[in-house]
Write a protein that holds these residues in place. Structure first.
Motif, short mmCIF file in Angstrom:
data_model
loop_
_atom_site.label_atom_id
_atom_site.label_comp_id
_atom_site.label_asym_id
_atom_site.label_seq_id
_atom_site.Cartn_x
_atom_site.Cartn_y
_atom_site.Cartn_z
N ARG A 253 -3.84 -15.06 6.78
CA ARG A 253 -4.74 -14.03 7.44
C ARG A 253 -5.36 -13.83 5.75
N GLU A 254 -4.86 -13.59 4.67
CA GLU A 254 -5.74 -12.55 3.67
C GLU A 254 -7.25 -13.36 3.65
N HIS A 255 -6.45 -14.69 4.02
CA HIS A 255 -7.71 -15.28 3.39
C HIS A 255 -8.74 -15.54 4.93
N GLN A 256 -9.05 -14.80 6.45
CA GLN A 256 -9.57 -15.11 7.22
C GLN A 256 -10.60 -14.95 6.29
N LYS A 257 -11.73 -15.31 6.88
CA LYS A 257 -13.12 -15.12 6.20
C LYS A 257 -13.98 -14.29 7.16
N ASN A 258 -13.54 -14.31 8.21
CA ASN A 258 -14.44 -13.21 9.27
C ASN A 258 -13.47 -11.84 9.64
N LYS A 259 -12.26 -11.38 9.01
CA LYS A 259 -11.80 -10.22 9.52
C LYS A 259 -12.39 -8.91 8.33
N SER A 260 -12.82 -7.56 8.73
CA SER A 260 -13.25 -6.45 8.44
C SER A 260 -12.26 -6.35 7.35
N GLU A 261 -12.72 -5.57 5.59
CA GLU A 261 -11.76 -5.28 5.00
C GLU A 261 -10.82 -4.39 5.86
N GLN A 262 -11.89 -3.35 6.77
CA GLN A 262 -10.68 -2.40 7.08
C GLN A 262 -9.71 -2.63 8.51
N GLU A 263 -9.88 -3.95 8.83
CA GLU A 263 -9.26 -3.88 10.11
C GLU A 263 -6.93 -4.60 9.41
N LYS A 264 -6.69 -2.83 10.42
CA LYS A 264 -5.28 -2.95 10.19
C LYS A 264 -4.35 -3.97 10.41
N ALA A 265 -5.04 -4.50 11.85
CA ALA A 265 -4.59 -5.44 12.61
C ALA A 265 -3.69 -6.21 12.24
N LEU A 266 -2.65 -5.74 12.54
CA LEU A 266 -1.35 -6.89 11.91
C LEU A 266 -1.99 -8.81 12.74
#
Length: 356
Positions: A253-266
């Motif tokens: 998950r930490e390396h998922q490219k399209n996630k927002s830095e503010q996204e808190k969801a597990l």
């Protein structure tokens, strides 16, 4: 930024207001009264069910037929009898209404005993309020018999099916999948394994699962914080196998490219946003139909699998109720009555009146 659960509460509040805008005005007093004793989800369901009830009344009641909602006052409830409510329950068995997406077409609506009982509960609650307020002369809903709800067989996975399900998710090795499907699944493999392992290992509801933030996981205590059905927070504990799958997924998950830095969801979707309940349902069904085609396995059935396993291992119905987050022990007993009966029968083997 609001949390997931705060956003859900806001969304449901807006939905409730929209339903009440299209309902008899006097219902607002009832909903303001129960606001402190019910969840927003319960109030949305009540509002929806009462709107159906009053729509029926304005279409079929001898005296109130044709009356507009805005013209209805609470004293109109005095014109509704036991027979009217019973007729409404019978009507719910099957009726038609315009399709919201295509109003010129009609869609079929059916209700089983559970659906009828839920709507009767809303009507009773409404009548109880106005009767206590002395705004109606009688309470006909109180003497209407509830539809008999037959206990349904618990659908769950057996131990070997659980193992097969986890193996399938972990290895994606089956002739039932095309190479394209395997490639697509491999992309989300670690997430799916962590998600399904967590559902099977804790018995949490799918709504609780999608609401988990990454900060809610505590690996030091092997626990996760969830927000229960009524809004209360609770801590659930998981085993080493669940922990391992979670750690593997979080690393990815930490390396998922399209996630927002503010996204808190597990748990994230392929778009990098919080996964939805519908998406989780589809993920579970996708794998489960391969290992158990004859069973319609949903996230709720994984919850039943966990509860059944826990009860078989411990025989403690109160522990099962607490683990599932049931506020009423009778809710749990209702589902596991047959297993309790089996345990009571076995008790006779352990007590002997005379020694051999």
């Amino acid at each position: 930024m609001s949390t997931y659960h705060e956003q859900q509460k806001i969304s449901n509040t807006i939905r409730l207001r929209a339903i009440l805008e299209e309902s008899p005005y006097f219902l607002g007093e009832f909903f303001r009264n129960i606001a402190n004793t019910t969840s927003i989800k319960t109030r949305v369901v009540y509002a929806y069910d009462l709107k159906i009830f009053f729509t029926y009344i304005t279409q079929h009641h001898k005296k109130l037929k044709g009356m507009a909602f805005e013209d209805m006052k609470s004293d109109c409830l005095n014109d509704i009898t036991v027979d009217d409510i019973e007729d409404f329950l019978e009507y719910l068995t099957y009726y038609q209404k315009p399709d919201p997406l295509c109003p010129e077409q009609m869609i079929d609506i059916q209700n089983d005993a559970e659906g009828k009982a839920r709507k009767l509960s809303a009507i009773r609650s409404m009548y109880n309020f106005f009767y206590k307020k002395q705004k109606v002369k009688s309470n006909p809903a109180a003497i209407v018999d509830s539809p008999k709800i037959h206990n349904k067989q618990i659908i769950r996975l057996e131990a070997d099916e659980v193992a097969n399900l986890l193996d399938l998710v972990e290895n994606c090795d089956t002739d039932a999948m095309s190479n394209t499907q395997k490639a697509h699944i491999a992309h989300a493999q670690k997430r799916d394994l962590a998600l399904i392992s967590l559902l099977l290992g804790t018995g949490m509801r799918v709504s609780e699962c999608v609401g988990i933030d990454i900060d809610d996981i505590d690996f030091r205590n092997s626990s996760v914080k969830v927000t229960r059905k009524g809004g209360n927070e609770s801590t659930l504990y998981f085993n080493d196998e669940v922990e391992e799958s979670l750690l593997d997924y979080i690393t990815q998950r930490e390396h998922q490219k399209n996630k927002s830095e503010q996204e808190k969801a597990l748990f994230l979707s392929n778009r990098g946003t919080r996964i939805t309940i519908r998406a989780v349902q589809n993920i579970v069904k996708k794998y489960a139909r391969i290992i158990s085609p004859s069973k319609k396995i949903s996230p709720h059935k994984l919850r039943s699998t966990y509860a059944t396993s826990l009860y078989k291992e411990t025989g403690d119905i109160y522990l099962v109720a607490d683990a599932l987050g049931h506020a009423d022990i009778n809710t749990t007993k209702k589902h596991y009555a047959a297993m309790e009966e089996s345990r009571r029968r076995s008790a006779s083997k352990y007590v002997k009146l005379r020694k051999d």
